[in-house]
Design an enzyme around this catalytic site. Structure first.
Site, PDB file in Angstrom:
ATOM      1  N   GLY A  18       0.811  -1.211   0.000  1.00 48.56           N
ATOM      2  CA  GLY A  18       0.000   0.000   0.000  1.00 48.56           C
ATOM      3  C   GLY A  18       0.841   1.255   0.000  1.00 48.56           C
ATOM      4  O   GLY A  18       0.548   2.221   0.714  1.00 48.56           O
ATOM      5  N   ALA A  19       1.886   1.263  -0.829  1.00 49.50           N
ATOM      6  CA  ALA A  19       2.867   2.354  -0.778  1.00 49.50           C
ATOM      7  C   ALA A  19       2.764   3.322  -1.943  1.00 49.50           C
ATOM      8  O   ALA A  19       3.704   4.052  -2.233  1.00 49.50           O
ATOM      9  CB  ALA A  19       4.281   1.774  -0.726  1.00 49.50           C
ATOM     10  N   ASP A  68      -2.542  -6.487  -6.099  1.00 47.58           N
ATOM     11  CA  ASP A  68      -3.800  -6.434  -5.360  1.00 47.58           C
ATOM     12  C   ASP A  68      -3.656  -7.356  -4.157  1.00 47.58           C
ATOM     13  O   ASP A  68      -3.606  -8.580  -4.291  1.00 47.58           O
ATOM     14  CB  ASP A  68      -4.950  -6.899  -6.254  1.00 47.58           C
ATOM     15  CG  ASP A  68      -6.297  -6.909  -5.536  1.00 47.58           C
ATOM     16  OD1 ASP A  68      -6.344  -6.618  -4.326  1.00 47.58           O
ATOM     17  OD2 ASP A  68      -7.307  -7.225  -6.192  1.00 47.58           O
ATOM     18  N   ASN A  95       0.932  -2.265   5.242  1.00 45.79           N
ATOM     19  CA  ASN A  95       0.257  -0.974   5.277  1.00 45.79           C
ATOM     20  C   ASN A  95      -1.018  -0.899   4.444  1.00 45.79           C
ATOM     21  O   ASN A  95      -1.862  -0.041   4.676  1.00 45.79           O
ATOM     22  CB  ASN A  95       1.235   0.110   4.803  1.00 45.79           C
ATOM     23  CG  ASN A  95       0.588   1.469   4.699  1.00 45.79           C
ATOM     24  OD1 ASN A  95       0.242   2.084   5.705  1.00 45.79           O
ATOM     25  ND2 ASN A  95       0.403   1.951   3.469  1.00 45.79           N
ATOM     26  N   SER A 147      -4.457   1.212  13.675  1.00 43.50           N
ATOM     27  CA  SER A 147      -5.052   2.544  13.676  1.00 43.50           C
ATOM     28  C   SER A 147      -5.513   2.847  15.091  1.00 43.50           C
ATOM     29  O   SER A 147      -5.654   1.938  15.910  1.00 43.50           O
ATOM     30  CB  SER A 147      -6.257   2.563  12.723  1.00 43.50           C
ATOM     31  OG  SER A 147      -7.063   3.705  12.929  1.00 43.50           O
ATOM     32  N   TYR A 160     -14.386  -0.874   9.748  1.00 43.73           N
ATOM     33  CA  TYR A 160     -12.986  -0.451   9.844  1.00 43.73           C
ATOM     34  C   TYR A 160     -12.423  -0.747  11.233  1.00 43.73           C
ATOM     35  O   TYR A 160     -11.316  -1.276  11.372  1.00 43.73           O
ATOM     36  CB  TYR A 160     -12.886   1.046   9.532  1.00 43.73           C
ATOM     37  CG  TYR A 160     -11.466   1.558   9.436  1.00 43.73           C
ATOM     38  CD1 TYR A 160     -10.662   1.246   8.348  1.00 43.73           C
ATOM     39  CD2 TYR A 160     -10.935   2.365  10.441  1.00 43.73           C
ATOM     40  CE1 TYR A 160      -9.358   1.721   8.248  1.00 43.73           C
ATOM     41  CE2 TYR A 160      -9.644   2.847  10.357  1.00 43.73           C
ATOM     42  CZ  TYR A 160      -8.851   2.526   9.261  1.00 43.73           C
ATOM     43  OH  TYR A 160      -7.559   2.996   9.185  1.00 43.73           O
ATOM     44  N   VAL A 161     -13.190  -0.420  12.265  1.00 42.14           N
ATOM     45  CA  VAL A 161     -12.747  -0.690  13.637  1.00 42.14           C
ATOM     46  C   VAL A 161     -12.539  -2.188  13.849  1.00 42.14           C
ATOM     47  O   VAL A 161     -11.541  -2.618  14.440  1.00 42.14           O
ATOM     48  CB  VAL A 161     -13.765  -0.132  14.650  1.00 42.14           C
ATOM     49  CG1 VAL A 161     -13.473  -0.654  16.052  1.00 42.14           C
ATOM     50  CG2 VAL A 161     -13.733   1.390  14.648  1.00 42.14           C
ATOM     51  N   ALA A 162     -13.476  -2.994  13.368  1.00 36.59           N
ATOM     52  CA  ALA A 162     -13.341  -4.447  13.518  1.00 36.59           C
ATOM     53  C   ALA A 162     -12.086  -4.951  12.828  1.00 36.59           C
ATOM     54  O   ALA A 162     -11.348  -5.782  13.375  1.00 36.59           O
ATOM     55  CB  ALA A 162     -14.569  -5.144  12.946  1.00 36.59           C
ATOM     56  N   LYS A 164      -9.287  -3.262  12.037  1.00 38.22           N
ATOM     57  CA  LYS A 164      -8.048  -2.773  12.645  1.00 38.22           C
ATOM     58  C   LYS A 164      -7.836  -3.326  14.057  1.00 38.22           C
ATOM     59  O   LYS A 164      -6.691  -3.498  14.498  1.00 38.22           O
ATOM     60  CB  LYS A 164      -8.041  -1.239  12.647  1.00 38.22           C
ATOM     61  CG  LYS A 164      -7.871  -0.626  11.263  1.00 38.22           C
ATOM     62  CD  LYS A 164      -6.566  -1.064  10.611  1.00 38.22           C
ATOM     63  CE  LYS A 164      -6.273  -0.322   9.323  1.00 38.22           C
ATOM     64  NZ  LYS A 164      -4.962  -0.706   8.733  1.00 38.22           N
TER      65      LYS A 164
END
Length: 255
Positions: A18-19, A68, A95, A147, A160-162, A164
């Protein structure tokens, strides 16, 4: 080994997923500055090329691979090819991720599967591939990017919370399993940075003002500030640290 030598990455091969922009690009540049040969992956070929050009202009050694991360077979194949041509990996910066903002009743099955797939499952896939291809002659490191949403709850970000939070759990599980193999596994949990990721919030001045009041430092993180933290976690400077979560959020989660 001196304190300065502990941070050096000369002769090390580091892969950053993811750079093609944001924190991944800044982290790759910092790792290169520390002496690493950097392999950057992402889905946007032109953006990867721009990041690579920046690193080369600064005198760094960088290789790119369009990838991917949700395609597990492609990830395993790409990692194997990279290790064969460039050398075994010394560090992995996991990342690649995607944000998602929606009320819990508006999260579709497709939304949920997509966010878990890229943020959590792909992190595991890359870590597994790295462990099979790592440099076994010295200490190596996996740095999983979580995060502040992996440490606390955030309204409107259930998926997203789940994902991370899962990254934090995965980090700890891997850390205790591979510690005797001379592999360190830690997580970095960034807060709000001035990147595209929190774009919906930052596009609204009133929302931004509310957000800044919640951050003890009263500012967003600058993308370049992520680099030194990644160098620390990827280098021998953190050689006795594993299974840790390093909050990097201006004090947000300290409250």
């Amino acid at each position: 080994m001196s304190a300065l030598e502990a941070f050096a990455l000369d002769g090390r091969v580091v892969i950053v997923t993811g750079a093609s922009g944001g924190l991944g690009a800044e982290g790759a540049a910092a790792l290169s500055d520390a002496g690493a040969t950097v392999v950057i992956t992402g889905r946007r070929e032109q953006k990867l090329a721009e990041v690579a050009d920046r690193i080369r202009a600064a005198g760094g050694c960088v290789h790119t691979r369009v990838l991917d991360m949700t395609d597990a077979d492609a990830v395993r194949s790409a990692f194997a090819e990279i290790a064969e041509t460039i050398g075994p990996f010394d560090a992995l910066i996991n990342n690649a991720a995607q944000a998602h903002q929606a009320g819990v009743l508006d999260v579709t099955d497709t939304d949920w599967a997509r966010i878990i797939d890229i943020n959590l499952t792909a992190t595991f896939t890359a870590a597994q591939a790295f462990l099979r291809l790592r440099n076994t002659t010295r200490s190596t490191a996996i740095v999983n990017i979580s995060s502040l949403a992996g440490v606390i709850g955030v309204r409107g970000q259930a998926a997203y919370v789940a994902s991370k939070t899962g990254v934090v759990g995965l980090t700890k599980a891997l850390a205790v399993e591979v510690a005797r193999d001379n592999v360190r596994v830690n997580a970095l949990a960034p807060g709000y940075f001035a990147t595209d990721m929190p774009g919906e919030v930052l596009a609204d001045e009133a929302a931004t003002a509310v957000l800044l009041r919640k951050i003890p430092m009263r500012r967003l993180g600058e993308p370049a500030e992520i680099g030194p933290a990644l160098v620390f976690l990827a280098s021998d400077a953190s050689r006795y640290m594993t299974g840790a979560v390093l909050n990097f959020d201006g004090g947000y989660t300290a409250q």
